[in-house]
Design a protein around this motif. Structure first.
Motif, short mmCIF file in Angstrom:
data_model
loop_
_atom_site.label_atom_id
_atom_site.label_comp_id
_atom_site.label_asym_id
_atom_site.label_seq_id
_atom_site.Cartn_x
_atom_site.Cartn_y
_atom_site.Cartn_z
N ILE A 1 0.93 -1.14 0.07
CA ILE A 1 -0.06 -0.11 -0.15
C ILE A 1 0.75 1.28 0.04
CG2 ILE A 1 -1.79 1.31 1.39
CD1 ILE A 1 -2.87 -1.32 2.19
N HIS B 1 -0.49 4.40 -1.63
CA HIS B 1 -1.30 5.47 -1.49
C HIS B 1 -2.62 4.78 -0.59
CE1 HIS B 1 1.01 6.12 -5.11
NE2 HIS B 1 0.76 7.35 -4.65
N PHE B 2 -3.20 5.96 -0.02
CA PHE B 2 -4.74 5.67 0.48
C PHE B 2 -5.67 6.00 -0.54
CE2 PHE B 2 -2.64 6.49 4.69
CZ PHE B 2 -2.48 5.16 5.39
N PHE B 3 -6.82 5.08 -0.23
CA PHE B 3 -8.09 5.28 -1.03
C PHE B 3 -8.77 6.57 -0.66
CE2 PHE B 3 -8.42 0.55 -2.03
CZ PHE B 3 -7.67 0.56 -2.92
N GLN C 1 -10.34 6.39 3.02
CA GLN C 1 -9.23 6.36 3.73
C GLN C 1 -8.56 7.63 4.08
OE1 GLN C 1 -6.79 3.15 1.85
NE2 GLN C 1 -8.04 1.80 2.74
N PRO D 1 -18.92 2.07 -1.24
CA PRO D 1 -19.12 0.44 -1.64
C PRO D 1 -18.12 -0.41 -1.14
CG PRO D 1 -18.65 2.56 -3.41
CD PRO D 1 -18.38 2.92 -2.12
N THR D 2 -18.51 -1.59 -1.21
CA THR D 2 -17.59 -2.78 -1.05
C THR D 2 -16.09 -2.61 -1.76
OG1 THR D 2 -19.50 -4.07 -0.46
CG2 THR D 2 -17.52 -5.17 -1.23
N GLY D 3 -15.34 -2.85 -1.10
CA GLY D 3 -13.99 -3.04 -1.59
C GLY D 3 -13.29 -1.68 -1.81
N SER D 4 -14.22 -0.61 -1.10
CA SER D 4 -13.31 0.85 -1.15
C SER D 4 -12.39 1.20 -0.15
CB SER D 4 -14.67 1.71 -1.06
OG SER D 4 -15.12 1.69 0.03
N GLY D 5 -12.06 0.25 0.70
CA GLY D 5 -10.97 0.23 1.89
C GLY D 5 -11.43 0.91 2.96
N LYS D 6 -12.80 0.53 3.60
CA LYS D 6 -13.40 1.01 4.83
C LYS D 6 -12.77 0.51 5.91
CE LYS D 6 -17.69 -0.17 3.57
NZ LYS D 6 -17.63 -0.49 2.33
N THR D 7 -12.20 -0.76 5.89
CA THR D 7 -11.69 -1.64 6.83
C THR D 7 -10.49 -0.88 7.48
OG1 THR D 7 -12.44 -3.72 6.13
CG2 THR D 7 -11.02 -3.92 7.94
N LEU D 8 -9.52 -0.69 6.68
CA LEU D 8 -8.21 -0.08 6.88
C LEU D 8 -8.29 1.45 7.44
CD1 LEU D 8 -5.23 -0.62 4.51
CD2 LEU D 8 -5.47 -1.32 6.76
N ARG E 1 -20.88 -2.74 8.80
CA ARG E 1 -21.98 -3.37 8.22
C ARG E 1 -23.23 -3.22 9.15
NH1 ARG E 1 -20.36 -7.24 3.60
NH2 ARG E 1 -18.22 -7.01 3.57
N1 LIG Z 1 -5.03 1.80 -0.08
C1 LIG Z 1 -5.12 0.76 -0.44
N2 LIG Z 1 -4.37 0.34 -1.36
C2 LIG Z 1 -4.21 -0.84 -2.15
N3 LIG Z 1 -5.10 -1.93 -1.72
C3 LIG Z 1 -5.98 -1.73 -0.76
C4 LIG Z 1 -5.85 -0.40 0.08
N4 LIG Z 1 -6.76 -0.37 0.79
C5 LIG Z 1 -7.41 -1.63 1.07
N5 LIG Z 1 -6.91 -2.47 0.16
C6 LIG Z 1 -7.28 -3.71 -0.20
O1 LIG Z 1 -8.55 -3.76 -0.94
C7 LIG Z 1 -9.30 -4.73 -0.56
C8 LIG Z 1 -10.64 -4.11 -0.39
O2 LIG Z 1 -10.50 -3.38 1.01
P1 LIG Z 1 -11.51 -3.44 2.33
O3 LIG Z 1 -11.81 -5.05 2.51
O4 LIG Z 1 -10.83 -2.81 3.52
O5 LIG Z 1 -12.88 -2.73 1.89
P2 LIG Z 1 -14.26 -2.60 2.18
O6 LIG Z 1 -14.49 -1.49 1.84
O7 LIG Z 1 -13.95 -2.69 3.79
O8 LIG Z 1 -15.04 -3.69 1.92
P3 LIG Z 1 -16.35 -4.57 2.57
O9 LIG Z 1 -17.36 -3.52 2.28
O10 LIG Z 1 -16.57 -5.65 1.65
O11 LIG Z 1 -15.95 -4.76 3.79
C9 LIG Z 1 -8.59 -5.41 0.39
O12 LIG Z 1 -8.10 -6.67 -0.13
C10 LIG Z 1 -7.47 -4.42 0.98
O13 LIG Z 1 -6.32 -5.17 1.28
#
Ligand SMILES: Nc1ncnc2c1ncn2[C@@H]1O[C@H](COP(=O)(O)OP(=O)(O)OP(=O)(O)O)[C@@H](O)[C@H]1O
Length: 358
Positions: A195, A197-199, A202, A234-241, A346
């Motif tokens: 990683i 860059h931050f999305f 984030q 949206p899902t996969g937009s990087g919310k967890t981090l 969620r």
């Molecule tokens: N800044 C980043 N750069 C590259 N990859 C990233 C970054 N942040 C997160 N990811 C990757 O993107 C994927 C999705 O991230 P994450 O699970 O945090 O999304 P989410 O929005 O929480 O999804 P969900 O809604 O399904 O929980 C993961 O595999 C994670 O490792």
């Protein structure tokens, strides 16, 4: 042999001077006269009979009507009220008035609602005074129907005017070094995980949480309320981090200071993995309460009794709602007094209920 001679009767014998033909004519005339008389008689009898029948029918009808009236007597009594009004009005009619005027008056009477007579009104008013005065009871009724006030629905400011974040995670990226307040160790871990860059989400959320944390006990800008953040992305937009990174930043003593609630075991497992991977090599301890282990072993991973006092063994707890409530209710070693971050990921009905219990 005896022979009887029979002569046909031809009526009264006329004088001997009349001829046979004239006698027969007279006889014919007499017969016609008799026929006419009989006809007349039969006509008279017929009309008399019809008259009798009609009077009989009328009698029956009268009788039926009389019976009906006697049954409907109470209704007729009700009607009398309107009769009173009508009669009263017609009494006051000036008979000398022109016909047109009278017609108008009659028309206007038809639309006047039936109401109590003055005498009835007086008596009812007197009655109501009598009932309310001596007893002291409140007389029910008489409520005026007021129009219901319209509720003006207003969204809270944070919902009405949200900070809009780009959903495009390929563009609008922010280099991780641009976010101040992150430890060198954490930056290294991020790079190790690929990683750079931050999305967008984030880049927006991490600084906001860090800023609140730097002000002490997550006190908001006004100085009183902790700053809550609601993220919809949206899902996969990087919310967890976006919540894992700032939560990992702080640790003074070991105490449960972050609690993440997820609706299912699987989701709890995913978040737990992210936390543990970034917490690896640090003193931060992450514990999962999702029923994957026995209650006793979860209990043991949360706290221990040492040196005459109970100590926390967890900094971050990732839990499902049901198991979390079990520990709150049954585990005396589970303490949330030092809690600084509550994450409900969620959001479901269950996690909302859990949030309300905390
Ligand atoms: N800044 C980043 N750069 C590259 N990859 C990233 C970054 N942040 C997160 N990811 C990757 O993107 C994927 C999705 O991230 P994450 O699970 O945090 O999304 P989410 O929005 O929480 O999804 P969900 O809604 O399904 O929980 C993961 O595999 C994670 O490792």
């Amino acid at each position: 042999m005896i022979f009887f001679g029979a002569r046909r009767y031809l009526g009264e014998e006329e004088d001997g001077g009349t001829s046979k033909e004239s006698r027969s004519q007279v006889l014919l005339a007499k017969l016609q006269q008799k026929a006419k008389e009989r006809q007349k008689q039969s006509l008279i009898e017929q009309t008399e009979h019809q008259h009798e029948e009609q009077t009989e029918i009328q009698d029956v009808k009268k009788k039926r009507k009389a019976d009906k009236d006697s049954v409907q007597e109470p209704h007729r009594h009700k009607k009398r009220k309107s009769d009173v009004v009508a009669l009263h009005s017609s009494d006051s009619d000036n008979h000398d008035e022109p016909v047109e005027e009278k017609k108008k008056k009659k028309k206007s009477l038809q639309i006047v609602p039936v109401s109590m007579s003055e005498a009835e009104k007086d008596s009812s008013e007197q009655n109501s005074q009598k009932t309310s005065a001596p007893t002291g009871f409140t007389v029910l009724g008489g409520f005026d129907s007021k129009p219901a006030q319209k509720v003006h629905r207003v969204l809270p400011q944070w919902l009405a005017e949200p900070d809009v974040i780009h959903r495009d995670i390929k563009n609008n990226l922010v280099p991780i070094s641009n976010i101040s307040g992150l430890s060198a160790q954490l930056l290294k871990k991020l790079q190790n995980n690929g990683i750079q860059h931050f999305f967008p989400v984030q880049a927006e959320v991490i600084p906001a949480i860090l800023e609140s944390a730097q002000q002490g006990l997550l006190i908001g800008r006004g100085g009183y309320n902790p700053r809550d953040i609601c993220v919809s992305a949206p899902t996969g937009s990087g919310k967890t981090l976006s919540f894992v990174i700032p939560v990992l930043m702080e640790r003074v003593v070991c105490a449960v200071r972050a609690l993440a609630v997820l609706p299912t075991k699987e989701l709890a497992q995913q978040v737990y993995k992210v936390f543990t991977s970034y917490a690896e090599g640090t003193a931060v301890k992450v514990v999962m309460l999702a029923g994957q282990k026995s209650f006793a072993s979860e209990e043991a991973s949360l706290s221990e009794y040492r040196g005459g006092m109970r100590r926390s063994l967890a900094d971050i707890v990732v839990a499902t709602p049901g198991r979390l409530v079990d520990h709150i209710n049954k585990n005396s070693g589970f303490c949330l007094e030092q809690l600084r971050f509550l994450v409900t990921d969620r959001v479901t009905k269950e996690s909302r209920q859990t949030e309300n219990r905390l």
